[in-house]
Write an enzyme that holds these catalytic residues in place. Structure first.
Site, PDB file in Angstrom:
ATOM      1  N   GLU A  65     -27.229 -13.491 -23.643  1.00  0.00           N
ATOM      2  CA  GLU A  65     -26.210 -14.115 -22.814  1.00  0.00           C
ATOM      3  C   GLU A  65     -25.363 -14.990 -23.705  1.00  0.00           C
ATOM      4  O   GLU A  65     -25.889 -15.819 -24.446  1.00  0.00           O
ATOM      5  CB  GLU A  65     -26.870 -15.049 -21.809  1.00  0.00           C
ATOM      6  CG  GLU A  65     -27.191 -14.428 -20.505  1.00  0.00           C
ATOM      7  CD  GLU A  65     -27.763 -15.487 -19.599  1.00  0.00           C
ATOM      8  OE1 GLU A  65     -27.077 -16.473 -19.329  1.00  0.00           O
ATOM      9  OE2 GLU A  65     -28.930 -15.326 -19.206  1.00  0.00           O
ATOM     10  N   ASP A  76     -24.470 -27.090 -16.061  1.00  0.00           N
ATOM     11  CA  ASP A  76     -25.237 -27.149 -17.309  1.00  0.00           C
ATOM     12  C   ASP A  76     -25.695 -28.548 -17.643  1.00  0.00           C
ATOM     13  O   ASP A  76     -25.043 -29.528 -17.307  1.00  0.00           O
ATOM     14  CB  ASP A  76     -24.396 -26.591 -18.456  1.00  0.00           C
ATOM     15  CG  ASP A  76     -24.199 -25.096 -18.303  1.00  0.00           C
ATOM     16  OD1 ASP A  76     -25.209 -24.378 -18.291  1.00  0.00           O
ATOM     17  OD2 ASP A  76     -23.044 -24.663 -18.183  1.00  0.00           O
TER      18      ASP A  76
END
Lengths: 283, 412
Positions: A65, A76
């Site tokens: 990824e 995040d």
């Protein structure tokens, strides 16, 4: 339970089988699990991104990824945000990332997917971004800030280009909603292991295995677990219940060492680390 | 999924019956958030809808607004400012006279009451100028809720008095050192906190931004500004104002002022953004004036981004307007032509601050000074029989240190 989203291979509607579908078909037939490392594009530069991808695949990563740096990544944690900030401060541009991916993807023996904010996709142009990914040989995308209600347009754009749109399910997702997400997802389902942001945890929630097992019974799509996986013990614990595991912050944290340890050493450390997880996975 | 509206002037009918079930205001709004937040937003939406039909909830909120906040806030005729401008009458809707000195308390009391209704004990908030932080800390102190306020380090520097007030009120102020260290980064941190704490925590967002239902909920709690203005206009001058002016950062005071006027077609609505130093990217905070539709902080609305979708740096001397996005309903009002949006530079806003201070004995917040500046300009161009109402969203005491710094004068 009616399976409304059969394997693309067996679907009468589509003869296409994406490289992600092929990967999981193969892994399932061998009774093996996937390990998917996550890295940030352009931290500290795209040459290093290319080297890390090559290293990860050489060590046995099933898929990679690639995180596209974003200025406001609310999904995040601090490790990945810091990495995004480092890359953005060096002036990383989407077109340059796409160029690097188009150089690397065809040479790698593992599929690539991008993790990208919808803010970037929208500004770039939804179709244009999908076309660019397709041309680069990237297998699909994960768009962490695009919940299922907002995803039909992108899902259609991906479908017509045989790109996988990997959608997320969280521990707080009610069951009926999880089924809806499974219906519109392709490639695999990304199961967020903890309610929260990405980052390494010392413990994973005990009810996780049960929830993932339930979801796997409801959908033919592979279910992979991400968020908070950093240790071989996590891998051993979770591998039996999932089709694959995603490791992000633990790798990205090591990418910051380029500055002090140099490229070769950092590359080797990341490789060794991923290999330690792969060893745990195969046990 | 919607497509981006173009900048073409094709005005559609503007409705007050928005948002729809998906949280859309025409093309704008929606929910662009991680899956982890969807559950929290669904829960909040459900509780909010239930509270609107709950007579006891409404009665409790009304009582607080009257006896704790001091509502209704006056509608004041600024006689000397009007004479100074030499045209239309300028009236001030005095939100600066509310408890805590700004309109923000209207919303935080509503959301804190909702937090109590949901049985959650912990509250998080973001703040730019500190007014929303103070208003949240105040509401939490009133209800006995734990309060954590995220605030950019740059804003902590600019708004020291409010930071201290929040601490005195029992809140914990958490400095945010990532990104531009301003409001936008504080919003990011608050969302991050919420993703890991949704089951015990309510997020009291301070503006009409973010994912559905925040823009609607904050607008509704702030709509008392516009509703009172309509009532007061009718009783004070037996008519509606010709023009209503409000400053727009995220856009909560403007949304609360404008919304009750949306279907009163004769009333012009003017939003004033922060023009900062110049029209160059990075020098201002005017997404409606200079930006384009895009996604930021969970919503589709006008935003200041580069060609890659990265949020651009913004500047305003006013911390409360220093934000690269704007509420989706403002984008809707812009696209339908119901409201017009313009901007005002730091310098012009400062002149308006001085004028209001010296001519009326009122120190406006630097945010509100932007609206005053535009109102003065409009007043000077309009006949004397017209009336302009300015939302004076907050008082300027909090800005005293910063104004001294900007003017190069010693403070204290």
């Amino acid at each position: 339970m009616l399976l409304s989203n059969p394997w693309p291979l067996t679907s009468s509607l589509s003869k296409f089988m994406s490289s992600i579908d092929e990967l999981f078909t193969k892994l399932r037939s061998e009774n093996r699990k996937a390990l998917m490392p996550f890295i940030t594009a352009g931290d500290p530069d795209l040459d290093f991104t290319a080297s890390v991808l090559q290293e990860l695949v050489a060590r046995g990563a099933s898929m990679c990824e690639v995180g596209i740096p974003y200025s406001d990544p609310i999904a995040d944690g601090p490790v990945i945000q810091a990495s995004y900030t480092r890359a953005l401060n060096k002036g990383i541009k989407l077109n340059n990332i796409l160029k690097t991916l188009s150089n690397e993807a065809p040479q790698l023996a593992a599929p690539l997917v991008t993790m990208i904010s919808y803010a970037i996709i929208y500004r770039h142009g939804v179709e244009k971004y999908a076309d660019a990914l397709k041309q680069s040989g990237v297998a699909g995308m994960i768009v962490p800030d695009l919940p299922v209600e907002e995803s039909p347009r992108l899902a259609k754009v991906c479908q017509t280009r045989d790109l996988s749109l990997i959608q997320l399910v969280s521990p707080l997702t009610p069951r009926d909603r999880a089924l809806k997400i499974a219906d519109t997802s392709s490639g695999f389902i990304y199961y967020v292991s903890v309610a929260g942001i990405t980052g390494e945890r010392t413990e994973l929630p005990p009810e996780l295995a049960e929830r993932v097992s339930w979801l796997r019974e409801q959908t033919p799509l592979p279910v992979c677990i991400g968020f908070g996986i950093s240790k071989p013990e996590h891998v051993k614990l979770l591998a039996p219940v999932a089709d694959g595991l995603i490791v992000g912050s633990a790798i990205v944290r090591r990418m910051a060492d380029v500055e002090t340890d140099g490229r070769e050493t950092t590359l080797k450390q990341i490789g060794d680390y991923v290999e330690s997880l792969l060893t745990a996975l195969e046990q | 999924m919607s497509t981006a509206p173009t900048n073409k002037k094709e005005h559609k009918k503007c409705s007050a019956n928005v948002p729809d079930a998906a949280g859309r205001y025409g093309d704008f709004g929606g929910r662009y958030v991680p899956e982890t937040l969807v559950h929290a937003l669904d829960q909040l939406e459900k509780e909010y809808e239930a509270s609107r039909l709950d007579a006891q909830f409404q009665a409790e909120l009304d009582d607080l607004l009257k006896n704790y906040v001091g509502r209704p806030s006056p509608l004041y005729f600024a006689k000397r400012l009007t004479e100074h401008c030499g045209g239309a009458e300028i009236w001030l809707k005095r939100e600066d006279l509310n408890h805590t000195g700004a309109h923000k308390i209207n919303n935080t009391l509503g959301q804190a009451l909702l937090t109590m209704r949901m049985g959650k004990q912990r509250v998080i908030a973001e703040t730019g100028a500190g007014q929303h932080g103070v208003a949240t800390a105040t509401a939490c102190a009133h209800f006995g809720l734990d309060c954590i306020v995220y605030m950019g380090e740059e804003d902590i520097r600019r708004q020291a008095p409010n930071v201290f007030s929040m601490k005195l009120l029992g809140a914990e102020v958490r400095p945010v050192s990532s990104g531009s260290r301003t409001l936008r980064d504080a919003v990011n941190e608050a969302f991050r906190d919420w993703m890991g704490s949704v089951e015990t925590t309510n997020y009291i967002l301070g503006s009409v931004v973010g994912p559905h239902p925040f823009p609607q909920m904050v607008r509704d709690f702030q709509s008392i500004i516009g509703s009172e203005t309509i009532e007061q206009s009718r009783s004070r001058f037996s008519a509606l104002p010709n023009v209503v002016v409000a400053c727009v950062g995220g856009g909560s005071n403007a949304a609360g002022m404008f919304f009750p006027f949306v279907e009163l077609d004769g009333v012009e609505l003017v939003g004033v953004e922060a023009g900062g130093r110049s029209d160059k990217p990075g020098d201002h905070a005017s997404p409606l004036t200079y930006g384009r539709p895009g996604v930021l902080h969970g919503s589709f609305s006008y935003v200041l981004q580069d060609e890659d979708g990265q949020t651009l740096p913004v500047h305003s001397m006013s911390a409360g307007l220093d934000y690269p996005g704007v509420g989706p309903e403002h984008s809707y009002w812009k696209s339908t032509g119901r409201a017009t949006y313009t901007c005002c530079t730091d310098d012009v806003a400062m002149q308006a601050f001085d004028a209001l201070a010296k001519l009326e004995g009122i120190l406006p917040a630097l945010e509100s000074s932007h609206a005053v500046a535009k109102a003065m300009e409009i007043a000077s161009e309009r006949p004397r029989d017209q009336r302009i109402v300015v939302c004076l969203s907050g008082r300027g005491d909090k800005d005293a240190c910063e104004i001294a710094r900007l003017k190069g004068e010693a403070f204290g």
